[in-house]
Design a protein around this motif. Sequence first.
Motif, PDB file in Angstrom:
ATOM      1  N   ARG A  41       0.912  -1.281  -0.106  1.00 41.44           N
ATOM      2  CA  ARG A  41       0.021  -0.192   0.073  1.00 41.44           C
ATOM      3  C   ARG A  41       1.026   1.320  -0.082  1.00 41.44           C
ATOM      4  O   ARG A  41       1.741   1.292   0.777  1.00 41.44           O
ATOM      5  N   GLU A  42       0.616   2.178  -0.755  1.00 41.28           N
ATOM      6  CA  GLU A  42       1.352   3.289  -0.982  1.00 41.28           C
ATOM      7  C   GLU A  42       0.643   4.615  -0.743  1.00 41.28           C
ATOM      8  O   GLU A  42      -0.656   4.698  -1.085  1.00 41.28           O
ATOM      9  N   PHE A  43       1.137   5.709  -0.304  1.00 44.66           N
ATOM     10  CA  PHE A  43       0.335   6.878   0.013  1.00 44.66           C
ATOM     11  C   PHE A  43       0.236   7.660  -1.461  1.00 44.66           C
ATOM     12  O   PHE A  43       1.067   7.545  -2.332  1.00 44.66           O
ATOM     13  N   VAL A  44      -0.812   8.305  -1.473  1.00 46.90           N
ATOM     14  CA  VAL A  44      -1.435   9.062  -2.804  1.00 46.90           C
ATOM     15  C   VAL A  44      -1.430  10.390  -2.364  1.00 46.90           C
ATOM     16  O   VAL A  44      -0.730  11.460  -3.027  1.00 46.90           O
ATOM     17  N   ALA A  45      -2.292  10.889  -1.408  1.00 50.94           N
ATOM     18  CA  ALA A  45      -2.462  12.303  -0.975  1.00 50.94           C
ATOM     19  C   ALA A  45      -3.002  12.476   0.236  1.00 50.94           C
ATOM     20  O   ALA A  45      -3.665  11.634   0.922  1.00 50.94           O
ATOM     21  N   SER A  46      -2.890  13.592   0.930  1.00 47.75           N
ATOM     22  CA  SER A  46      -3.589  13.808   2.224  1.00 47.75           C
ATOM     23  C   SER A  46      -4.280  15.166   2.442  1.00 47.75           C
ATOM     24  O   SER A  46      -3.609  16.212   1.602  1.00 47.75           O
ATOM     25  N   ILE A  47      -4.756  15.610   3.473  1.00 48.50           N
ATOM     26  CA  ILE A  47      -5.525  17.067   3.440  1.00 48.50           C
ATOM     27  C   ILE A  47      -5.561  17.065   4.956  1.00 48.50           C
ATOM     28  O   ILE A  47      -5.877  16.198   5.721  1.00 48.50           O
TER      29      ILE A  47
ATOM     30  N   ASN B 268     -20.368  17.999   5.029  1.00 50.96           N
ATOM     31  CA  ASN B 268     -21.092  16.891   4.224  1.00 50.96           C
ATOM     32  C   ASN B 268     -20.134  15.674   4.711  1.00 50.96           C
ATOM     33  O   ASN B 268     -20.441  14.732   4.051  1.00 50.96           O
ATOM     34  N   ASN B 269     -19.163  15.806   5.412  1.00 49.61           N
ATOM     35  CA  ASN B 269     -18.466  14.710   5.889  1.00 49.61           C
ATOM     36  C   ASN B 269     -17.827  13.985   4.582  1.00 49.61           C
ATOM     37  O   ASN B 269     -18.035  12.649   4.775  1.00 49.61           O
ATOM     38  N   THR B 270     -17.269  14.481   3.858  1.00 48.10           N
ATOM     39  CA  THR B 270     -16.744  14.045   2.614  1.00 48.10           C
ATOM     40  C   THR B 270     -15.338  14.400   2.116  1.00 48.10           C
ATOM     41  O   THR B 270     -15.019  15.618   2.456  1.00 48.10           O
ATOM     42  N   VAL B 271     -14.459  13.663   1.832  1.00 43.68           N
ATOM     43  CA  VAL B 271     -13.298  13.839   1.002  1.00 43.68           C
ATOM     44  C   VAL B 271     -13.131  13.310  -0.280  1.00 43.68           C
ATOM     45  O   VAL B 271     -13.706  12.216  -0.406  1.00 43.68           O
ATOM     46  N   ARG B 272     -12.794  14.165  -1.271  1.00 46.58           N
ATOM     47  CA  ARG B 272     -12.529  13.704  -2.621  1.00 46.58           C
ATOM     48  C   ARG B 272     -11.318  13.502  -3.298  1.00 46.58           C
ATOM     49  O   ARG B 272     -10.343  14.204  -2.692  1.00 46.58           O
TER      50      ARG B 272
ATOM     51  N   GLY C 196       0.361  17.063  -9.369  1.00 43.14           N
ATOM     52  CA  GLY C 196      -0.086  17.710 -10.849  1.00 43.14           C
ATOM     53  C   GLY C 196      -1.150  17.230 -11.665  1.00 43.14           C
ATOM     54  O   GLY C 196      -1.752  17.814 -12.477  1.00 43.14           O
ATOM     55  N   ARG C 197      -1.628  15.922 -11.317  1.00 44.56           N
ATOM     56  CA  ARG C 197      -2.763  15.085 -11.848  1.00 44.56           C
ATOM     57  C   ARG C 197      -3.672  14.843 -10.933  1.00 44.56           C
ATOM     58  O   ARG C 197      -5.093  14.847 -11.515  1.00 44.56           O
ATOM     59  N   PHE C 198      -3.540  14.670  -9.569  1.00 42.22           N
ATOM     60  CA  PHE C 198      -4.621  14.542  -8.597  1.00 42.22           C
ATOM     61  C   PHE C 198      -4.856  15.511  -7.669  1.00 42.22           C
ATOM     62  O   PHE C 198      -4.022  16.349  -7.393  1.00 42.22           O
ATOM     63  N   THR C 199      -6.179  16.019  -7.415  1.00 38.89           N
ATOM     64  CA  THR C 199      -6.467  16.916  -6.309  1.00 38.89           C
ATOM     65  C   THR C 199      -7.323  16.223  -5.352  1.00 38.89           C
ATOM     66  O   THR C 199      -8.264  15.621  -5.639  1.00 38.89           O
ATOM     67  N   ILE C 200      -6.854  16.664  -4.012  1.00 35.06           N
ATOM     68  CA  ILE C 200      -7.579  16.189  -2.829  1.00 35.06           C
ATOM     69  C   ILE C 200      -8.423  17.355  -2.400  1.00 35.06           C
ATOM     70  O   ILE C 200      -7.931  18.306  -2.252  1.00 35.06           O
ATOM     71  N   SER C 201      -9.447  17.150  -1.927  1.00 29.30           N
ATOM     72  CA  SER C 201     -10.338  18.244  -1.229  1.00 29.30           C
ATOM     73  C   SER C 201     -11.299  17.535  -0.176  1.00 29.30           C
ATOM     74  O   SER C 201     -11.489  16.236  -0.122  1.00 29.30           O
ATOM     75  N   ARG C 202     -12.045  18.601   0.702  1.00 29.88           N
ATOM     76  CA  ARG C 202     -12.742  18.060   1.526  1.00 29.88           C
ATOM     77  C   ARG C 202     -13.955  18.942   1.805  1.00 29.88           C
ATOM     78  O   ARG C 202     -13.783  20.010   1.775  1.00 29.88           O
ATOM     79  N   ASP C 203     -15.073  18.361   2.459  1.00 21.29           N
ATOM     80  CA  ASP C 203     -16.199  19.142   2.692  1.00 21.29           C
ATOM     81  C   ASP C 203     -16.651  18.711   3.866  1.00 21.29           C
ATOM     82  O   ASP C 203     -17.386  17.507   4.084  1.00 21.29           O
TER      83      ASP C 203
END
Length: 123
Positions: free
Chosen positions: A45-51, A76-80, A66-73
């Motif tokens: 298992r490898e790390f991808v992104a965090s917030i 609404n208890n959501t991370v994308r 530069g290709r992936f973007t992490i965000s959270r709301d």
Amino acid sequence: QVQLVESGGGLVQAGGSLRLSCAGSRRTFSSYAMGWFRQAPGKEREFVASINWSGGSTNYADSVQGRFTISRDNANNTVRLQMNSLKAEDTAVYYCAACRSWRTTDSDDCAHWGQGTQVTVSS
């Protein structure tokens, strides 16, 4: 206990996009840093992104920068995880996790995990 459920995985052609979502249980969701990790067949298992808890700080693996973007709301208890310009090597099961710090890339620092969602990129 934070319960996490991922969705949004699927099959996509190389160069395409997918958006993963992770829904958290209400209790204490916003107090956690959140991370995305992935595991390909036969690999660790490898790390991808965090917030961080507020969404103001993020961290990415070099392979997805530069290709992936992490965000959270938090309302609404959501991370994308928005994934663009996908490559065959992005094929893996993707997991979201509630972690102690947004700076961590070590899965051992994440206490709560979702069940994972499969992402398959065809070349």
